[in-house]
Every structure is written in structure tokens, then in C-alpha cells.
Motif scaffolding. Structure first.
Motif, PDB file in Angstrom:
ATOM      1  N   ILE A 103       0.849  -1.191   0.000  1.00 38.54           N
ATOM      2  CA  ILE A 103       0.000   0.000   0.000  1.00 38.54           C
ATOM      3  C   ILE A 103       0.885   1.242   0.000  1.00 38.54           C
ATOM      4  CG2 ILE A 103      -1.721   1.310   1.305  1.00 38.54           C
ATOM      5  CD1 ILE A 103      -2.662  -1.410   2.449  1.00 38.54           C
ATOM      6  N   ARG A 156      -9.922  -1.642   1.890  1.00 37.11           N
ATOM      7  CA  ARG A 156      -8.858  -2.349   1.163  1.00 37.11           C
ATOM      8  C   ARG A 156      -7.706  -2.709   2.100  1.00 37.11           C
ATOM      9  NH1 ARG A 156      -4.231  -0.359  -1.656  1.00 37.11           N
ATOM     10  NH2 ARG A 156      -3.449  -1.939  -3.094  1.00 37.11           N
ATOM     11  N   GLU A 157      -7.312  -1.781   2.954  1.00 38.13           N
ATOM     12  CA  GLU A 157      -6.216  -2.027   3.889  1.00 38.13           C
ATOM     13  C   GLU A 157      -6.584  -3.132   4.872  1.00 38.13           C
ATOM     14  OE1 GLU A 157      -6.052   1.917   5.348  1.00 38.13           O
ATOM     15  OE2 GLU A 157      -4.877   2.649   3.649  1.00 38.13           O
ATOM     16  N   LYS A 159      -8.718  -5.564   4.364  1.00 38.48           N
ATOM     17  CA  LYS A 159      -8.765  -6.841   3.641  1.00 38.48           C
ATOM     18  C   LYS A 159      -7.354  -7.418   3.493  1.00 38.48           C
ATOM     19  CE  LYS A 159     -10.435  -8.970  -0.555  1.00 38.48           C
ATOM     20  NZ  LYS A 159      -9.731  -9.126  -1.789  1.00 38.48           N
TER      21      LYS A 159
END
Length: 170
Positions: A103, A156-157, A159
Motif C-alpha cells: 500500500i 482495502r487495507e 482486507k
């Protein structure tokens, strides 16, 4: 049987320290010394975790699926955190490995720590001595950074963090 007075933030740190040890044997005094938490508080923490169903009554075997379930569905509600002021510290959440490789972000999150070399938004650690403990154990550091991603991250992070937890805890 003892009364359960609710989990405390450092209970998560203790459970994740045990998870980081994997198959390595440990004693309560080892956890105490490595985390900077008193031996009596480690003992009480393990008692709370037994009652909560996060560790077996022998206080040695983690209930891995229960821990993963709590990390995924409960951590952000029980120990919520909002990024704070810009401070010097130790990277956490998406700013620390293993998520920092996956990320990209212009806003680093850090645990306030005077000897840290990164300036970012402050995230209060689950225990005040967490930065020092994490600097001594990379596996533990990764787990604690992932737990912060669950506390402050976006969908998202979270997950990606759960995928990483499953690799490291199961």
C-alpha cells in the motif's frame, strides 16, 4: 471461576506476542520482560483471554480462529483510533511492513516514539511500551502493525491486513 471485567488493549499485544513466537516455548516471565508489562498483569491478561475464549485453559494454546474473528470484526470497535497530530515515531498500520510493500500512501501513521525516524500522524499504541518491544521482534512488529491497520484502515487495507494475519497466525 474468575469474573471477566472486559478485555484491555494490552491483552491483544500479549496474544499477538504469543502468536509471533509460533512453536517456540515461552514462560509468562518471558512475555513480561519482552513486552515491558508486569508479570502479574500478563497473568491477569491470560486469565481474561481464557474467559473470552481467545486462549485455551492451559494458557499456552491460542484459539487462532477466535483471535482472527476478533481482529477482523471486533478490534476496530473495542479499541478505535483516529490518526492524530504529526509526530516523530515508529511506522505502523499501512506505513510498516508487511503492508508498506503493498500500500502506497503519502500519509504515514506512526506510534509516537522519541527515537523514531519517521514523521507521521500519531496512532496511540495498544500499550505504551509497544514501540520498544516491536523493535526487538520483527514478527511481533508485523502483527502489531497489522492490528493497527484493522483499527484505522480503510476497507482495502483491512482486507489485505486480514490476509496477512491469516498467513502469520494460522
Amino acid at each position: 471461576m474468575k469474573q471477566h471485567s472486559g478485555m484491555r488493549p494490552h491483552d491483544i499485544a500479549i496474544l499477538l506476542k504469543i502468536a509471533a513466537k509460533q512453536k517456540e516455548s515461552w514462560l509468562m516471565k518471558d512475555l513480561s520482560a519482552e513486552l515491558g508489562i508486569s508479570a502479574s498483569e500478563v497473568s491477569e491478561s491470560l486469565n481474561r483471554s481464557v474467559i473470552a475464549g481467545l486462549i485455551s485453559p492451559d494458557k499456552k494454546t491460542l484459539m487462532r480462529l477466535a483471535i482472527l474473528d476478533f481482529l477482523e470484526h471486533g478490534l476496530r470497535y473495542v479499541y478505535p483510533q483516529q490518526p492524530g497530530a504529526l509526530v516523530r515515531g515508529l511506522p505502523t498500520a499501512h506505513s510498516a511492513p508487511p503492508l508498506s510493500d503493498k500500500i502506497m500512501s503519502d500519509q504515514p501513521y506512526v506510534w509516537p516514539y522519541a527515537e523514531g525516524e519517521v514523521r507521521g500522524q500519531a496512532i496511540e499504541p495498544l500499550h505504551p511500551k509497544l514501540p520498544q518491544a516491536c523493535l526487538k521482534d520483527n514478527k511481533f512488529y508485523a502483527l502489531m502493525a497489522l492490528s493497527d491497520a484493522m483499527r484505522v484502515g480503510r476497507a482495502r487495507e483491512k482486507k489485505i491486513a486480514m490476509e496477512e494475519f491469516k498467513k502469520r497466525i494460522c
